[in-house]
Design a protein around this motif. Sequence first.
Motif, PDB file in Angstrom:
ATOM      1  N   ARG A 174       2.792   7.241   2.261  1.00 48.55           N
ATOM      2  CA  ARG A 174       2.665   7.393   0.597  1.00 48.55           C
ATOM      3  C   ARG A 174       2.222   5.869  -0.220  1.00 48.55           C
ATOM      4  NH1 ARG A 174       6.497   5.640  -3.307  1.00 48.55           N
ATOM      5  NH2 ARG A 174       7.310   7.646  -4.609  1.00 48.55           N
ATOM      6  N   VAL A 175       1.340   6.031  -0.989  1.00 44.52           N
ATOM      7  CA  VAL A 175       0.970   5.292  -1.380  1.00 44.52           C
ATOM      8  C   VAL A 175       0.499   5.377  -2.900  1.00 44.52           C
ATOM      9  CG1 VAL A 175      -1.265   4.730  -0.048  1.00 44.52           C
ATOM     10  CG2 VAL A 175      -1.650   6.043  -1.794  1.00 44.52           C
ATOM     11  N   GLU A 176       0.594   3.929  -3.768  1.00 41.41           N
ATOM     12  CA  GLU A 176       0.523   3.825  -5.710  1.00 41.41           C
ATOM     13  C   GLU A 176      -0.756   3.523  -5.332  1.00 41.41           C
ATOM     14  OE1 GLU A 176       2.410   4.479  -7.746  1.00 41.41           O
ATOM     15  OE2 GLU A 176       4.482   4.321  -6.417  1.00 41.41           O
ATOM     16  N   VAL A 177      -1.488   4.149  -6.702  1.00 37.63           N
ATOM     17  CA  VAL A 177      -3.150   4.330  -6.480  1.00 37.63           C
ATOM     18  C   VAL A 177      -3.786   3.624  -7.951  1.00 37.63           C
ATOM     19  CG1 VAL A 177      -5.240   4.885  -6.418  1.00 37.63           C
ATOM     20  CG2 VAL A 177      -3.981   5.926  -4.803  1.00 37.63           C
ATOM     21  N   ASN A 178      -4.380   2.533  -8.382  1.00 34.23           N
ATOM     22  CA  ASN A 178      -4.584   2.226  -9.693  1.00 34.23           C
ATOM     23  C   ASN A 178      -5.779   2.336 -10.023  1.00 34.23           C
ATOM     24  OD1 ASN A 178      -5.177  -0.276  -8.636  1.00 34.23           O
ATOM     25  ND2 ASN A 178      -3.224  -0.835  -8.294  1.00 34.23           N
ATOM     26  N   HIS A 179      -6.651   1.749 -10.522  1.00 25.43           N
ATOM     27  CA  HIS A 179      -7.591   1.850 -10.817  1.00 25.43           C
ATOM     28  C   HIS A 179      -8.920   0.846 -10.045  1.00 25.43           C
ATOM     29  CE1 HIS A 179      -7.747   3.828 -15.003  1.00 25.43           C
ATOM     30  NE2 HIS A 179      -6.932   3.114 -15.237  1.00 25.43           N
ATOM     31  N   ARG A 180      -8.438   0.228  -9.016  1.00 18.83           N
ATOM     32  CA  ARG A 180      -9.041  -0.079  -8.392  1.00 18.83           C
ATOM     33  C   ARG A 180      -8.526  -0.511  -7.075  1.00 18.83           C
ATOM     34  NH1 ARG A 180     -11.606  -4.914  -8.912  1.00 18.83           N
ATOM     35  NH2 ARG A 180     -11.894  -6.079 -11.275  1.00 18.83           N
ATOM     36  N   GLY A 181      -8.294   1.040  -7.098  1.00 22.30           N
ATOM     37  CA  GLY A 181      -7.845   1.721  -5.480  1.00 22.30           C
ATOM     38  C   GLY A 181      -5.908   1.634  -5.123  1.00 22.30           C
ATOM     39  N   ILE A 182      -6.275   2.552  -3.264  1.00 19.57           N
ATOM     40  CA  ILE A 182      -4.745   1.952  -3.101  1.00 19.57           C
ATOM     41  C   ILE A 182      -4.715   0.429  -3.265  1.00 19.57           C
ATOM     42  CG2 ILE A 182      -3.219   1.853  -0.990  1.00 19.57           C
ATOM     43  CD1 ILE A 182      -5.327   4.580  -0.112  1.00 19.57           C
ATOM     44  N   GLU A 183      -3.126   0.321  -3.878  1.00 18.94           N
ATOM     45  CA  GLU A 183      -2.610  -1.210  -3.999  1.00 18.94           C
ATOM     46  C   GLU A 183      -2.191  -2.045  -2.468  1.00 18.94           C
ATOM     47  OE1 GLU A 183       1.541  -2.798  -5.819  1.00 18.94           O
ATOM     48  OE2 GLU A 183       1.011  -1.189  -6.201  1.00 18.94           O
ATOM     49  N   GLY A 184      -2.492  -3.062  -2.445  1.00 16.82           N
ATOM     50  CA  GLY A 184      -2.793  -3.509  -1.175  1.00 16.82           C
ATOM     51  C   GLY A 184      -3.822  -3.360   0.234  1.00 16.82           C
ATOM     52  N   ASP A 185      -4.488  -2.932  -0.566  1.00 16.44           N
ATOM     53  CA  ASP A 185      -5.968  -2.043   0.609  1.00 16.44           C
ATOM     54  C   ASP A 185      -7.011  -3.347   0.256  1.00 16.44           C
ATOM     55  OD1 ASP A 185      -7.174  -0.490   2.157  1.00 16.44           O
ATOM     56  OD2 ASP A 185      -7.962   0.915   0.471  1.00 16.44           O
ATOM     57  N   ARG A 186      -7.447  -3.494   1.521  1.00 12.82           N
ATOM     58  CA  ARG A 186      -8.679  -4.769   1.266  1.00 12.82           C
ATOM     59  C   ARG A 186      -8.421  -5.867   0.560  1.00 12.82           C
ATOM     60  NH1 ARG A 186      -9.411   0.412   3.241  1.00 12.82           N
ATOM     61  NH2 ARG A 186     -11.736   1.301   3.867  1.00 12.82           N
ATOM     62  N   ARG A 187      -6.708  -6.152   0.254  1.00  8.33           N
ATOM     63  CA  ARG A 187      -6.032  -7.635   0.034  1.00  8.33           C
ATOM     64  C   ARG A 187      -6.960  -8.467   0.610  1.00  8.33           C
ATOM     65  NH1 ARG A 187      -5.800 -10.613  -3.894  1.00  8.33           N
ATOM     66  NH2 ARG A 187      -4.454 -10.799  -4.800  1.00  8.33           N
ATOM     67  N   PHE A 188      -7.694  -8.480   1.342  1.00  8.92           N
ATOM     68  CA  PHE A 188      -8.391  -9.883   2.335  1.00  8.92           C
ATOM     69  C   PHE A 188      -9.527  -9.331   2.774  1.00  8.92           C
ATOM     70  CE2 PHE A 188      -3.670 -10.119   2.050  1.00  8.92           C
ATOM     71  CZ  PHE A 188      -3.264 -10.989   1.729  1.00  8.92           C
ATOM     72  N   LEU A 189     -10.267 -10.545   2.814  1.00  4.97           N
ATOM     73  CA  LEU A 189     -11.914 -10.229   3.601  1.00  4.97           C
ATOM     74  C   LEU A 189     -12.599 -11.463   4.200  1.00  4.97           C
ATOM     75  CD1 LEU A 189     -14.591  -9.031   2.857  1.00  4.97           C
ATOM     76  CD2 LEU A 189     -14.825 -10.928   1.211  1.00  4.97           C
TER      77      LEU A 189
END
Length: 254
Positions: free
Chosen positions: A22-37
């Motif tokens: 289960r995930v929360e999705v906002n205008h930038r995608g899934i919350e917490g996804d790809r948070r670091f690079l």
Amino acid sequence: MPVIESIYIAPVKSLALSKVGRVEVNHRGIEGDRRFLALDDEGRAVTQRQVGMLAQIAAEYSTDTNTLVMRFPNGDEVVGIPETESESATVLWGRVITGSIVAGEWAQALSDFCGVGLRLMMPDAPGACFDEYPVSLISQSSIDMLGSMANGEKSFEAERFRPTFLLGGCEPHEEDSWLGKGVRIGERLRLRIISQDPRCAITTLDPATGKRDFDTLRLILGYRPNPRAAYFGVYGIVESPGTVSVGDEISLTM
């Protein structure tokens, strides 16, 4: 009816994917996804295209506690609340991403494992590290069809294509017919399907090891010829945020 079969996230871009329910999705995608690079010593963004061994490292990130965990194949872990130091900027898919370098053990652990100098960057804006668009979708039936084209030489894992959402209940490449249309997932999430997904060399890598094991791009182009790219799956933007769970039904809107 199309449904969400699996949901995938990677808190550090290009590290191993994790399945979640289960995930929360906002205008930038899934919350917490790809948070670091990951960045190299020259400040350039690094993915599996440059360092395939990143695929062997798993990560978890809690947006509630701001705790990051990185796990390495030998069982070593780096766990903590990332503290940032110097400001940084890099270019990703033609966009300038600003952020800060993460202090502590993260850089040394990444560098030691991969054998090249790497640092961890936390972008200023959560969700800034998507590729062309924040949500990618592909159906399992499309992946199965691709496997059938390999004449028994190869079967393909969904993780090879790094989707946000893996779809079930579709005809092969049914998702292509959604271009330009709205998609409703669950009760509230609304997407607009914007483009087909142009595949890169990461699809030629074993998603468990990061080593090249098959010319997936040539296989795609063999039955889906296109002079521009090997398109496989689709990209979408978020028109209305919402929660998505495995098993949610998908319907088309205007």
